[in-house]
Design a protein around this motif. Structure first.
Motif, mmCIF file in Angstrom:
data_model
loop_
_atom_site.group_PDB
_atom_site.id
_atom_site.type_symbol
_atom_site.label_atom_id
_atom_site.label_comp_id
_atom_site.label_asym_id
_atom_site.label_seq_id
_atom_site.Cartn_x
_atom_site.Cartn_y
_atom_site.Cartn_z
ATOM 1 N N UNK A 10 0.841 -1.205 0.000
ATOM 2 C CA UNK A 10 0.000 0.000 0.000
ATOM 3 C C UNK A 10 0.872 1.249 0.000
ATOM 4 N N UNK A 11 1.906 1.262 0.835
ATOM 5 C CA UNK A 11 2.805 2.414 0.888
ATOM 6 C C UNK A 11 3.547 2.601 -0.434
ATOM 7 N N UNK A 12 4.013 1.508 -0.988
ATOM 8 C CA UNK A 12 4.721 1.554 -2.270
ATOM 9 C C UNK A 12 3.799 2.067 -3.382
ATOM 10 N N UNK A 13 2.568 1.562 -3.401
ATOM 11 C CA UNK A 13 1.593 2.015 -4.402
ATOM 12 C C UNK A 13 1.238 3.488 -4.216
ATOM 13 N N UNK A 14 1.058 3.915 -2.982
ATOM 14 C CA UNK A 14 0.740 5.320 -2.709
ATOM 15 C C UNK A 14 1.834 6.232 -3.245
ATOM 16 N N UNK A 15 3.085 5.859 -3.004
ATOM 17 C CA UNK A 15 4.208 6.641 -3.510
ATOM 18 C C UNK A 15 4.225 6.657 -5.035
ATOM 19 N N UNK A 16 3.908 5.512 -5.626
ATOM 20 C CA UNK A 16 3.884 5.407 -7.090
ATOM 21 C C UNK A 16 2.776 6.292 -7.666
ATOM 22 N N UNK A 17 1.577 6.241 -7.054
ATOM 23 C CA UNK A 17 0.466 7.079 -7.511
ATOM 24 C C UNK A 17 0.792 8.561 -7.330
ATOM 25 N N UNK A 18 1.457 8.888 -6.247
ATOM 26 C CA UNK A 18 1.809 10.274 -5.947
ATOM 27 C C UNK A 18 2.857 10.815 -6.917
ATOM 28 N N UNK A 65 -3.914 9.350 -0.524
ATOM 29 C CA UNK A 65 -3.519 10.558 -1.253
ATOM 30 C C UNK A 65 -4.487 11.699 -0.981
ATOM 31 N N UNK A 66 -4.064 12.917 -1.300
ATOM 32 C CA UNK A 66 -4.895 14.101 -1.095
ATOM 33 C C UNK A 66 -6.002 14.220 -2.138
ATOM 34 N N UNK A 67 -5.779 13.711 -3.337
ATOM 35 C CA UNK A 67 -6.757 13.814 -4.419
ATOM 36 C C UNK A 67 -7.918 12.864 -4.179
ATOM 37 N N UNK A 115 -5.031 11.313 -15.189
ATOM 38 C CA UNK A 115 -4.070 12.068 -15.980
ATOM 39 C C UNK A 115 -3.938 13.428 -15.330
ATOM 40 N N UNK A 116 -2.807 13.663 -14.690
ATOM 41 C CA UNK A 116 -2.583 14.902 -13.932
ATOM 42 C C UNK A 116 -3.728 15.162 -12.963
ATOM 43 N N UNK A 117 -4.124 14.152 -12.234
ATOM 44 C CA UNK A 117 -5.178 14.189 -11.213
ATOM 45 C C UNK A 117 -6.588 14.348 -11.769
ATOM 46 N N UNK A 118 -6.765 14.380 -13.074
ATOM 47 C CA UNK A 118 -8.102 14.359 -13.677
ATOM 48 C C UNK A 118 -8.489 12.894 -13.858
ATOM 49 N N UNK A 119 -9.685 12.543 -13.433
ATOM 50 C CA UNK A 119 -10.104 11.145 -13.442
ATOM 51 C C UNK A 119 -10.990 10.869 -14.662
ATOM 52 N N UNK A 120 -10.685 9.797 -15.358
ATOM 53 C CA UNK A 120 -11.462 9.333 -16.506
ATOM 54 C C UNK A 120 -11.920 7.913 -16.204
ATOM 55 N N UNK A 121 -13.226 7.662 -16.286
ATOM 56 C CA UNK A 121 -13.761 6.344 -15.963
ATOM 57 C C UNK A 121 -14.593 5.838 -17.129
ATOM 58 N N UNK A 122 -14.372 4.588 -17.490
ATOM 59 C CA UNK A 122 -15.187 3.952 -18.503
ATOM 60 C C UNK A 122 -14.503 3.830 -19.846
#
Length: 176
Positions: A10-18, A65-67, A115-122
């Motif tokens: 979880x920590x590793x993934x959080x850093x990767x997402x960040x 994350x903050x987002x 993409x740069x904190x903009x979320x696209x779903x579907x």
């Protein structure tokens, strides 16, 4: 898997997402081993890191994350793989489309992307993501737009200067 191992992931993934502004969540269930190997090979060629992770671990890593990634809650079901690309939000989308076209099946499904904190779903958002311009493309366009007027002024001045010099020379020769 122990709690400590899960906490590390979880920590590793959080850093990767960040630290990675472009990531995609896909579903590759139903793919054969050779298809998965082909997908991983394509990812490697295009500089994309592809990891298969449990949905609960992805969800917990995103929550750290903050987002606000709450819109991913509906996508984090079933089999999930995460694609990370450090430079472009367009490359993974193009890879997914190319892979579907090459393999001739719909086994690889696009679930969502950030993409740069903009979320696209579907799945319908895949073409939108392909049409996105990278940061380098946008900077290039802006620089081109900024340089265009300056180039026009310089060219007008330099061509006008030659004409003016020619007129002055002709006038000075006529007086003799």
């Amino acid at each position: 898997m122990t709690r400590e191992e899960k906490a590390v992931i979880i920590d590793e993934l959080s850093q990767k997402f960040l630290n990675t502004p472009y990531f995609y969540i896909t579903n590759a269930s139903g793919m054969t081993v050779s298809e998965v190997n082909s997908l991983r090979s394509l990812c490697f060629e295009r500089g994309i890191e592809y990891r298969v992770v449990k949905n609960t671990l992805i969800k917990k890593a995103l929550e750290a994350l903050d987002t606000d990634y709450s819109s991913f809650d509906e996508v984090l079901k079933g089999f999930s793989g995460v694609m990370f690309h450090p430079e472009s939000g367009k490359v993974p989308a193009q890879l997914i489309k190319d892979f579907k076209k090459k393999s001739g099946n719909d086994k690889l499904k696009f679930k969502g992307a950030s993409v740069d904190s903009a979320v696209f779903v579907g799945e319908s958002q895949l073409d939108v993501l392909i049409s996105l311009k990278s940061k380098q493309e946008m900077v290039g366009e802006v620089i081109g737009l900024l340089q265009s007027p300056a180039k026009n002024v310089i060219s007008a001045l330099s061509s006008g200067g030659n004409k003016l010099a020619g007129i002055l020379k002709t006038l000075s020769e006529k007086e003799d």
